[in-house]
Design a protein around this motif. Structure first.
Motif, PDB file in Angstrom:
ATOM      1  N   ASP A   1      16.704   7.147   8.759  1.00  0.00           N
ATOM      2  CA  ASP A   1      16.484   6.662  10.122  1.00  0.00           C
ATOM      3  C   ASP A   1      15.226   5.796  10.134  1.00  0.00           C
ATOM      4  OD1 ASP A   1      16.594   6.272  12.838  1.00  0.00           O
ATOM      5  OD2 ASP A   1      15.688   8.204  13.342  1.00  0.00           O
ATOM      6  N   MET A   2      15.382   4.487  10.382  1.00  0.00           N
ATOM      7  CA  MET A   2      14.247   3.564  10.383  1.00  0.00           C
ATOM      8  C   MET A   2      14.152   2.866  11.731  1.00  0.00           C
ATOM      9  SD  MET A   2      14.198   1.793   6.591  1.00  0.00           S
ATOM     10  CE  MET A   2      15.803   1.021   6.716  1.00  0.00           C
ATOM     11  N   LEU A   3      12.947   2.580  12.144  1.00  0.00           N
ATOM     12  CA  LEU A   3      12.694   1.906  13.410  1.00  0.00           C
ATOM     13  C   LEU A   3      12.695   0.396  13.207  1.00  0.00           C
ATOM     14  CD1 LEU A   3      11.801   2.028  16.423  1.00  0.00           C
ATOM     15  CD2 LEU A   3       9.437   2.025  15.579  1.00  0.00           C
TER      16      LEU A   3
ATOM     17  N   LYS B   1       0.822  -1.225   0.000  1.00  0.00           N
ATOM     18  CA  LYS B   1       0.000   0.000   0.000  1.00  0.00           C
ATOM     19  C   LYS B   1       0.850   1.266   0.000  1.00  0.00           C
ATOM     20  CE  LYS B   1      -2.274  -1.372   3.675  1.00  0.00           C
ATOM     21  NZ  LYS B   1      -1.791  -2.768   3.745  1.00  0.00           N
ATOM     22  N   LEU B   2       2.162   1.135   0.210  1.00  0.00           N
ATOM     23  CA  LEU B   2       3.014   2.318   0.168  1.00  0.00           C
ATOM     24  C   LEU B   2       3.118   2.829  -1.273  1.00  0.00           C
ATOM     25  CD1 LEU B   2       5.995   1.335   2.513  1.00  0.00           C
ATOM     26  CD2 LEU B   2       4.036   2.782   3.045  1.00  0.00           C
ATOM     27  N   PRO B   3       3.207   4.142  -1.454  1.00  0.00           N
ATOM     28  CA  PRO B   3       3.291   4.717  -2.815  1.00  0.00           C
ATOM     29  C   PRO B   3       4.714   4.666  -3.371  1.00  0.00           C
ATOM     30  CG  PRO B   3       3.292   6.472  -1.201  1.00  0.00           C
ATOM     31  CD  PRO B   3       3.122   5.198  -0.414  1.00  0.00           C
ATOM     32  N   VAL B   4       5.275   3.453  -3.443  1.00  0.00           N
ATOM     33  CA  VAL B   4       6.653   3.285  -3.899  1.00  0.00           C
ATOM     34  C   VAL B   4       6.717   2.114  -4.875  1.00  0.00           C
ATOM     35  CG1 VAL B   4       7.539   4.191  -1.716  1.00  0.00           C
ATOM     36  CG2 VAL B   4       7.332   1.722  -2.025  1.00  0.00           C
ATOM     37  N   THR B   5       7.693   2.174  -5.793  1.00  0.00           N
ATOM     38  CA  THR B   5       7.854   1.091  -6.774  1.00  0.00           C
ATOM     39  C   THR B   5       9.264   0.538  -6.820  1.00  0.00           C
ATOM     40  OG1 THR B   5       8.298   2.742  -8.501  1.00  0.00           O
ATOM     41  CG2 THR B   5       6.013   1.970  -8.253  1.00  0.00           C
ATOM     42  N   ASP B   6      10.225   1.272  -6.247  1.00  0.00           N
ATOM     43  CA  ASP B   6      11.613   0.825  -6.245  1.00  0.00           C
ATOM     44  C   ASP B   6      12.306   1.409  -5.025  1.00  0.00           C
ATOM     45  OD1 ASP B   6      11.932   3.521  -6.882  1.00  0.00           O
ATOM     46  OD2 ASP B   6      12.494   3.134  -8.962  1.00  0.00           O
ATOM     47  N   LEU B   7      13.600   1.124  -4.904  1.00  0.00           N
ATOM     48  CA  LEU B   7      14.339   1.575  -3.725  1.00  0.00           C
ATOM     49  C   LEU B   7      14.426   3.102  -3.657  1.00  0.00           C
ATOM     50  CD1 LEU B   7      15.883   0.552  -1.252  1.00  0.00           C
ATOM     51  CD2 LEU B   7      17.957   0.516  -2.658  1.00  0.00           C
ATOM     52  N   LYS B   8      14.640   3.734  -4.801  1.00  0.00           N
ATOM     53  CA  LYS B   8      14.753   5.195  -4.821  1.00  0.00           C
ATOM     54  C   LYS B   8      13.477   5.850  -4.301  1.00  0.00           C
ATOM     55  CE  LYS B   8      15.669   9.103  -7.909  1.00  0.00           C
ATOM     56  NZ  LYS B   8      15.975   9.516  -9.325  1.00  0.00           N
ATOM     57  N   SER B   9      12.326   5.406  -4.770  1.00  0.00           N
ATOM     58  CA  SER B   9      11.071   6.020  -4.328  1.00  0.00           C
ATOM     59  C   SER B   9      10.753   5.672  -2.876  1.00  0.00           C
ATOM     60  CB  SER B   9       9.914   5.593  -5.246  1.00  0.00           C
ATOM     61  OG  SER B   9       9.764   4.192  -5.279  1.00  0.00           O
ATOM     62  N   TYR B  10      11.188   4.479  -2.447  1.00  0.00           N
ATOM     63  CA  TYR B  10      10.977   4.096  -1.044  1.00  0.00           C
ATOM     64  C   TYR B  10      11.760   5.009  -0.109  1.00  0.00           C
ATOM     65  CZ  TYR B  10      11.029   1.227   3.208  1.00  0.00           C
ATOM     66  OH  TYR B  10      10.907   0.784   4.509  1.00  0.00           O
ATOM     67  N   LEU B  11      13.023   5.230  -0.433  1.00  0.00           N
ATOM     68  CA  LEU B  11      13.866   6.075   0.416  1.00  0.00           C
ATOM     69  C   LEU B  11      13.398   7.529   0.369  1.00  0.00           C
ATOM     70  CD1 LEU B  11      17.355   4.524  -0.422  1.00  0.00           C
ATOM     71  CD2 LEU B  11      15.945   4.134   1.617  1.00  0.00           C
ATOM     72  N   ALA B  12      12.975   7.986  -0.812  1.00  0.00           N
ATOM     73  CA  ALA B  12      12.457   9.352  -0.924  1.00  0.00           C
ATOM     74  C   ALA B  12      11.194   9.513  -0.085  1.00  0.00           C
ATOM     75  CB  ALA B  12      12.167   9.681  -2.389  1.00  0.00           C
TER      76      ALA B  12
ATOM     77  N   GLY C   1      10.441   7.778   2.555  1.00  0.00           N
ATOM     78  CA  GLY C   1      10.835   7.721   3.957  1.00  0.00           C
ATOM     79  C   GLY C   1      11.390   9.030   4.479  1.00  0.00           C
ATOM     80  N   LYS C   2      11.997   9.813   3.586  1.00  0.00           N
ATOM     81  CA  LYS C   2      12.601  11.082   4.016  1.00  0.00           C
ATOM     82  C   LYS C   2      11.606  12.246   3.997  1.00  0.00           C
ATOM     83  CE  LYS C   2      17.248   9.647   2.642  1.00  0.00           C
ATOM     84  NZ  LYS C   2      18.395   9.819   1.709  1.00  0.00           N
ATOM     85  N   THR C   3      10.422  12.017   3.425  1.00  0.00           N
ATOM     86  CA  THR C   3       9.442  13.098   3.349  1.00  0.00           C
ATOM     87  C   THR C   3       8.187  12.843   4.183  1.00  0.00           C
ATOM     88  OG1 THR C   3       8.489  12.110   1.341  1.00  0.00           O
ATOM     89  CG2 THR C   3      10.201  13.782   1.044  1.00  0.00           C
TER      90      THR C   3
ATOM     91  N   SER D   1       5.755  12.119   7.299  1.00  0.00           N
ATOM     92  CA  SER D   1       5.789  12.612   8.682  1.00  0.00           C
ATOM     93  C   SER D   1       5.960  11.487   9.693  1.00  0.00           C
ATOM     94  CB  SER D   1       4.498  13.376   8.991  1.00  0.00           C
ATOM     95  OG  SER D   1       3.359  12.542   8.796  1.00  0.00           O
ATOM     96  N   THR D   2       5.736  10.242   9.256  1.00  0.00           N
ATOM     97  CA  THR D   2       5.873   9.080  10.145  1.00  0.00           C
ATOM     98  C   THR D   2       7.138   8.308   9.785  1.00  0.00           C
ATOM     99  OG1 THR D   2       3.463   8.873  10.263  1.00  0.00           O
ATOM    100  CG2 THR D   2       4.760   6.980  10.979  1.00  0.00           C
ATOM    101  N   LYS D   3       7.964   8.041  10.780  1.00  0.00           N
ATOM    102  CA  LYS D   3       9.214   7.309  10.537  1.00  0.00           C
ATOM    103  C   LYS D   3       8.910   5.915   9.990  1.00  0.00           C
ATOM    104  CE  LYS D   3      12.487   7.369  13.695  1.00  0.00           C
ATOM    105  NZ  LYS D   3      13.309   7.018  14.889  1.00  0.00           N
ATOM    106  N   LEU D   4       9.605   5.535   8.929  1.00  0.00           N
ATOM    107  CA  LEU D   4       9.463   4.191   8.400  1.00  0.00           C
ATOM    108  C   LEU D   4      10.055   3.176   9.369  1.00  0.00           C
ATOM    109  CD1 LEU D   4      10.303   4.468   4.583  1.00  0.00           C
ATOM    110  CD2 LEU D   4       8.058   4.244   5.656  1.00  0.00           C
ATOM    111  N   ASN D   5       9.514   1.979   9.336  1.00  0.00           N
ATOM    112  CA  ASN D   5      10.064   0.905  10.163  1.00  0.00           C
ATOM    113  C   ASN D   5      10.351  -0.315   9.295  1.00  0.00           C
ATOM    114  OD1 ASN D   5       7.652  -0.761   9.912  1.00  0.00           O
ATOM    115  ND2 ASN D   5       6.687   0.615  11.396  1.00  0.00           N
ATOM    116  N   PHE D   6      11.077  -1.257   9.852  1.00  0.00           N
ATOM    117  CA  PHE D   6      11.305  -2.530   9.169  1.00  0.00           C
ATOM    118  C   PHE D   6      11.266  -3.635  10.214  1.00  0.00           C
ATOM    119  CE2 PHE D   6      15.506  -1.342  10.592  1.00  0.00           C
ATOM    120  CZ  PHE D   6      16.138  -2.533  10.914  1.00  0.00           C
ATOM    121  N   GLY D   7      10.707  -4.757   9.812  1.00  0.00           N
ATOM    122  CA  GLY D   7      10.642  -5.898  10.711  1.00  0.00           C
ATOM    123  C   GLY D   7      11.849  -6.796  10.545  1.00  0.00           C
ATOM    124  N   SER D   8      12.012  -7.728  11.473  1.00  0.00           N
ATOM    125  CA  SER D   8      13.067  -8.734  11.369  1.00  0.00           C
ATOM    126  C   SER D   8      12.605  -9.995  12.070  1.00  0.00           C
ATOM    127  CB  SER D   8      14.368  -8.233  11.999  1.00  0.00           C
ATOM    128  OG  SER D   8      14.335  -8.357  13.414  1.00  0.00           O
TER     129      SER D   8
END
Length: 329
Positions: free
Chosen positions: A184-186, A139-150, A152-154, A156-163
């Motif tokens: 900066d990711m949570l 559901k995120l408005p991203v299609t590749d790594l560049k758009s994902y990182l962009a 994440g930097k814009t 208002s909510t910090k991106l997170n990643f699971g493990s």
């Protein structure tokens, strides 16, 4: 219970395990190897990926070596049980250890073990290799790594990643991405892959580094979106997913692996013989098809090449652990 507590409890049982498992001493030359059965210790319970690969390889090696190759499952203590037995075994080629690329993470996280994963073992051969896939919430408005990182930097909510848990490969790959991109990711740790994948599908987490076998059905079903794979090239079955390298991140040129180890001090002649036999075995049609079925590709390497890869990986993860101040509670 801390890992040091676990190690202390394990130590007392290791000696008796070694006595029970020990083979009679034989005055043999490396050229006579093997003169009796070979044991592969798997530090996990039966039925997992490492165990299946060990048994598949062991069956082929038994035929090639002319001696039984027995898989000995020794789970417990976050692999301390199996590792301790293997590290204390005679360096004669009759007790081996199999594990995945988590082997290279151990020295950075665990300082008080009765062995050192790098110094107490030598690599015999990489058996099989597999990339790590970075998948995100569809559901995120991203299609590749560049758009994902962009994004994440814009946002208002910090991106997170699971493990799959603190200190696991899925955690450290995520921290490496945060460092390499400056984002900066949570980190959100889970107890294993299944709950992490389910929460990614449900949108509770934004991203996850995961193996192809676990995530490929969800990629194909469209319930998650894959935007990058580690390794130097695109992966068979995931040809539409670009590598991190081609997207400008050479730090992700390596892949995950499964490998075979021998206790430090095992003679070169024996290690090189085993390495050659592994390289031959993984290319047998029945072995190759099983490895591909598990989502990995057979590799087979020289002992020297595998040792170099282990140390390269260990250096990378040591830097990530130190930079991010990662500790196990």
């Amino acid at each position: 219970m801390t890992l040091s507590d676990t190690a202390a409890r394990v130590a007392a049982g290791v000696a008796s395990s070694l006595l029970l498992a020990a083979q009679p001493a034989l005055a043999e030359k490396p050229g006579d190897y093997p003169a009796h059965p070979v044991r592969i210790i798997v530090p996990y319970a039966a039925g997992g990926g490492t165990d299946i690969i060990a048994r598949t390889l062991g069956a082929a090696l038994s035929r090639q070596l002319g001696q039984p190759v027995i898989v000995d499952n020794r789970p417990g203590g976050q692999t301390v049980v199996g590792y301790s037995i293997a590290a204390k075994a005679a360096p004669d080629g009759y007790t081996l250890l199999m594990n995945n690329s988590a082997h290279s993470i151990q020295p950075a996280l665990f300082k008080d073990l009765p062995y050192n994963a790098i110094r107490s073992f030598r690599g015999v051969a990489e058996i099989t290799a597999s990339p790590v896939v970075f998948v995100v919430d569809r559901k995120l408005p991203v299609t590749d790594l560049k758009s994902y990182l962009a994004y994440g930097k814009t946002t208002s909510t910090k991106l997170n990643f699971g493990s799959f848990g603190t200190g696991t490969g899925s955690h450290l790959w995520g921290e490496l991405l945060a460092s390499a991109s400056g984002l900066d990711m949570l980190h959100v740790p889970y107890k294993g892959s299944a709950p992490a994948i389910q929460d990614l599908i449900g949108g509770q987490i934004n991203g996850l580094f995961v193996d192809p076998l676990s995530i490929k059905p969800h990629i194909q079903a469209g319930t998650v979106r894959a935007i990058g794979v580690t390794g130097p090239r695109r992966w068979k079955g995931l040809e539409n997913v670009p590598t991190f390298v081609e997207q400008g991140y050479p730090q992700f040129a390596d892949v995950g692996w499964f490998g075979l180890f021998a206790p430090a001090g095992t003679p070169d002649a024996i290690v090189n013989r085993l390495s050659a036999e592994v390289s031959k075995a993984v290319m047998l049609p029945e072995v190759k098809s099983k490895l591909l079925e598990l989502g990995t590709e057979p590799s087979g390497t020289t002992a020297a090449a595998f040792d170099a890869q282990i140390r390269k990986d260990a250096d990378r993860w040591a830097k990530v652990v130190a930079e991010k101040h990662i500790t196990l509670q």
